[in-house]
Design a protein around this motif. Sequence first.
Motif, PDB file in Angstrom:
ATOM      1  N   LEU A 186      10.653  -9.469  -9.112  1.00 15.65           N
ATOM      2  CA  LEU A 186       9.860  -8.915  -8.016  1.00 15.65           C
ATOM      3  C   LEU A 186       8.422  -8.654  -8.446  1.00 15.65           C
ATOM      4  CD1 LEU A 186      12.229  -6.488  -6.107  1.00 15.65           C
ATOM      5  CD2 LEU A 186      11.813  -8.894  -5.729  1.00 15.65           C
ATOM      6  N   GLN A 187       7.892  -9.600  -9.208  1.00 16.90           N
ATOM      7  CA  GLN A 187       6.501  -9.478  -9.600  1.00 16.90           C
ATOM      8  C   GLN A 187       5.616 -10.113  -8.539  1.00 16.90           C
ATOM      9  OE1 GLN A 187       6.906 -11.236 -13.416  1.00 16.90           O
ATOM     10  NE2 GLN A 187       6.783  -9.283 -14.482  1.00 16.90           N
ATOM     11  N   VAL A 188       4.386  -9.604  -8.454  1.00 18.04           N
ATOM     12  CA  VAL A 188       3.475 -10.105  -7.433  1.00 18.04           C
ATOM     13  C   VAL A 188       3.027 -11.513  -7.799  1.00 18.04           C
ATOM     14  CG1 VAL A 188       1.254  -9.781  -6.328  1.00 18.04           C
ATOM     15  CG2 VAL A 188       2.690  -7.830  -6.798  1.00 18.04           C
ATOM     16  N   LEU A 189       3.114 -12.406  -6.814  1.00 18.22           N
ATOM     17  CA  LEU A 189       2.749 -13.799  -7.050  1.00 18.22           C
ATOM     18  C   LEU A 189       1.414 -14.099  -6.371  1.00 18.22           C
ATOM     19  CD1 LEU A 189       4.575 -15.899  -8.466  1.00 18.22           C
ATOM     20  CD2 LEU A 189       5.131 -16.761  -6.214  1.00 18.22           C
ATOM     21  N   THR A 190       1.272 -13.600  -5.177  1.00 20.21           N
ATOM     22  CA  THR A 190       0.059 -13.849  -4.391  1.00 20.21           C
ATOM     23  C   THR A 190      -0.258 -12.598  -3.571  1.00 20.21           C
ATOM     24  OG1 THR A 190       0.738 -16.145  -4.165  1.00 20.21           O
ATOM     25  CG2 THR A 190      -0.973 -15.402  -2.684  1.00 20.21           C
ATOM     26  N   ILE A 191      -1.554 -12.339  -3.438  1.00 15.92           N
ATOM     27  CA  ILE A 191      -2.008 -11.269  -2.553  1.00 15.92           C
ATOM     28  C   ILE A 191      -3.024 -11.888  -1.608  1.00 15.92           C
ATOM     29  CG2 ILE A 191      -3.350  -9.141  -2.414  1.00 15.92           C
ATOM     30  CD1 ILE A 191      -0.870  -8.469  -3.730  1.00 15.92           C
ATOM     31  N   VAL A 192      -2.851 -11.688  -0.322  1.00 14.27           N
ATOM     32  CA  VAL A 192      -3.859 -12.136   0.638  1.00 14.27           C
ATOM     33  C   VAL A 192      -4.280 -10.912   1.433  1.00 14.27           C
ATOM     34  CG1 VAL A 192      -4.400 -13.721   2.484  1.00 14.27           C
ATOM     35  CG2 VAL A 192      -2.723 -14.367   0.792  1.00 14.27           C
ATOM     36  N   SER A 193      -5.538 -10.526   1.308  1.00 18.71           N
ATOM     37  CA  SER A 193      -5.955  -9.280   1.960  1.00 18.71           C
ATOM     38  C   SER A 193      -7.117  -9.523   2.900  1.00 18.71           C
ATOM     39  CB  SER A 193      -6.347  -8.250   0.902  1.00 18.71           C
ATOM     40  OG  SER A 193      -7.469  -8.704   0.201  1.00 18.71           O
ATOM     41  N   ASN A 194      -7.202  -8.651   3.867  1.00 17.73           N
ATOM     42  CA  ASN A 194      -8.238  -8.704   4.883  1.00 17.73           C
ATOM     43  C   ASN A 194      -8.682  -7.280   5.136  1.00 17.73           C
ATOM     44  OD1 ASN A 194      -9.556 -10.642   6.425  1.00 17.73           O
ATOM     45  ND2 ASN A 194      -7.575 -11.493   7.094  1.00 17.73           N
ATOM     46  N   GLY A 195      -9.968  -6.996   5.089  1.00 20.88           N
ATOM     47  CA  GLY A 195     -10.441  -5.657   5.400  1.00 20.88           C
ATOM     48  C   GLY A 195     -10.570  -4.750   4.183  1.00 20.88           C
ATOM     49  N   LYS A 196     -10.900  -3.471   4.453  1.00 22.60           N
ATOM     50  CA  LYS A 196     -11.176  -2.509   3.374  1.00 22.60           C
ATOM     51  C   LYS A 196      -9.947  -1.673   3.075  1.00 22.60           C
ATOM     52  CE  LYS A 196     -14.725  -0.324   4.930  1.00 22.60           C
ATOM     53  NZ  LYS A 196     -15.890   0.554   5.098  1.00 22.60           N
ATOM     54  N   PHE A 197      -9.714  -1.400   1.796  1.00 21.52           N
ATOM     55  CA  PHE A 197      -8.628  -0.486   1.412  1.00 21.52           C
ATOM     56  C   PHE A 197      -8.923   0.065   0.027  1.00 21.52           C
ATOM     57  CE2 PHE A 197      -7.467  -4.881   0.598  1.00 21.52           C
ATOM     58  CZ  PHE A 197      -7.173  -4.865  -0.762  1.00 21.52           C
ATOM     59  N   SER A 198      -8.420   1.262  -0.225  1.00 25.70           N
ATOM     60  CA  SER A 198      -8.635   1.872  -1.539  1.00 25.70           C
ATOM     61  C   SER A 198      -7.530   1.431  -2.489  1.00 25.70           C
ATOM     62  CB  SER A 198      -8.630   3.385  -1.411  1.00 25.70           C
ATOM     63  OG  SER A 198      -7.321   3.805  -1.095  1.00 25.70           O
ATOM     64  N   ARG A 199      -7.737   1.745  -3.772  1.00 22.50           N
ATOM     65  CA  ARG A 199      -6.743   1.357  -4.770  1.00 22.50           C
ATOM     66  C   ARG A 199      -5.417   2.059  -4.502  1.00 22.50           C
ATOM     67  NH1 ARG A 199      -8.535   1.612 -10.926  1.00 22.50           N
ATOM     68  NH2 ARG A 199     -10.054   0.140 -10.136  1.00 22.50           N
ATOM     69  N   ALA A 200      -5.500   3.322  -4.109  1.00 21.93           N
ATOM     70  CA  ALA A 200      -4.269   4.088  -3.837  1.00 21.93           C
ATOM     71  C   ALA A 200      -3.499   3.470  -2.672  1.00 21.93           C
ATOM     72  CB  ALA A 200      -4.617   5.533  -3.529  1.00 21.93           C
ATOM     73  N   GLU A 201      -4.260   3.067  -1.650  1.00 25.63           N
ATOM     74  CA  GLU A 201      -3.606   2.443  -0.479  1.00 25.63           C
ATOM     75  C   GLU A 201      -2.939   1.140  -0.870  1.00 25.63           C
ATOM     76  OE1 GLU A 201      -6.211   3.781   3.386  1.00 25.63           O
ATOM     77  OE2 GLU A 201      -7.080   2.329   2.016  1.00 25.63           O
ATOM     78  N   TYR A 202      -3.629   0.370  -1.712  1.00 25.13           N
ATOM     79  CA  TYR A 202      -3.069  -0.904  -2.174  1.00 25.13           C
ATOM     80  C   TYR A 202      -1.739  -0.658  -2.880  1.00 25.13           C
ATOM     81  CZ  TYR A 202      -2.374  -4.861  -5.277  1.00 25.13           C
ATOM     82  OH  TYR A 202      -1.818  -5.905  -5.967  1.00 25.13           O
ATOM     83  N   LYS A 203      -1.741   0.369  -3.742  1.00 21.78           N
ATOM     84  CA  LYS A 203      -0.525   0.630  -4.523  1.00 21.78           C
ATOM     85  C   LYS A 203       0.610   1.115  -3.632  1.00 21.78           C
ATOM     86  CE  LYS A 203      -2.135   1.150  -9.174  1.00 21.78           C
ATOM     87  NZ  LYS A 203      -2.762   2.081 -10.119  1.00 21.78           N
TER      88      LYS A 203
END
Lengths: 232, 240
Positions: A186-203
């Motif tokens: 369950l390791q991250v393979l791809t991240i596709v993001s749009n818009g603003k977010f903080s590191r805490a929100e990402y986690k």
Amino acid sequence: MSSFTVVKTEDLDAEQEKGSACVLRGQTSDLGCLTRQDGSVSLSQGDTTSIAVVYGPAEVRINKEQIDRATVDVVYRPKVGLPRPEHRKQERILKNTLEAAIAANLHPRSSISIIIQETEDLGSNLSCCINSSCLALLDAAVSMNFMVAAVTVAMKENSDMVLDPMKRDETEAKSVITYVFDSMKLQVLTIVSNGKFSRAEYKRGLSLAREAVKSVLQFYRESMSKKLLMSE
Amino acid sequence: MAAPIGRIVLPGDTFSFEQLQPPDEHKKILLGPGLREEKAEIKVLRPGILRFRKPAVYWIDCHHKRYIPAKGDSVIGIVNQKVGDIFRVDIGSSEQASLSYLSFEGSTKRNRPDVKVGDIVYSKLLVANKDMEPEIVCIDSYGRSSGMGVIRNGGFLFHTSLNLARKLLNPQCTLLKCLGNRFQFEISVGVNGRVWVKAGNDVQTIALVNSVIVSEFKDNDQIKEMCKRISKAVVRMEID
């Protein structure tokens, strides 16, 4: 650890009224929905639906031939009109993700082509496309190192998280992130993001998605079991 | 924990050697299609059912439509091209197989076999390697045809999944036994999923082809029932 539940489509509205946004919309799949292809699937995640087909390992055009590995080709067809640059970008994302999963070195000088037809985009389209292409690869029994599974998370202005957002949630959200995981660790393979977010929100989104992706993988297993035990 | 033999496994699943070690402490484990050794673990590459055969053979039984050549397989191919001394034959794999004109029974440099573009050949794979072009022959190691060669005199060729082809090739295949009791026909099945059928007339041929295709997801009782119905229907149509 965040918790979530899988709900049926008909109960979804009621569930969202209640305010528990941590739900994955119900998934249904139709493996082998087309007969001429080596592998095909029609996958719906809630109301978002896409059809993915796989040909391969098949003959490769001489200018695309790679002598040590199979050439992975992804074609994305939008619901209406011709493919635009944004669809090209989506093709590239899908190709890079799936190339990691497919054991391409086992079939040198051949091509594995994946064609995805969008049939209904009502939110979380990218994760639906990734999941359907992985299921189509499983249906075609292409050699893979691991499976891939994607989950989309939308973050609202008040930093609420919506798992597997619908179109309305996606447009209202300040950011939308699609996480793609491998099935082994369950390791991250791809991240596709749009818009603003903080590191805490990402986690926070990551841990939520990582929990949710387990049910996607379980769904793969159930779908494949049904198909394989039918031809027993 | 023992290995889940007879259960569904998916790509990415791993087993340790201890899990796969059979109870009689056999030293060597043989891994078949769909399994690979990686970093002191055994990894699953294809979705399917894990199978085991004594003494220590493991493989994955998966549902395929695309053929991947393997040495010694008997396949049905379509001659596509004639290039000098060899024929290019489509066997359904990612690359066309080559077939030398000398690998037919009784053929010499002077006495060439009568093979045309578009013919179908029943042949055996002599070379099957992921890095090389597959090569097929229509003779055994004694130089005899042993049933291989160009299939002539009509008939009908169609494609099925590889599982169905393997099922038809099983000596205990219920479908062929049932159909054989009711019809007179010739059939040849290649493990590449191609099946050639020839019956007395067109009605019978169509009925046979359809019953083979439909039988994939039927159990033995349903197959028997279907054969009974089909033979009745065919008899009625032949009278009309």
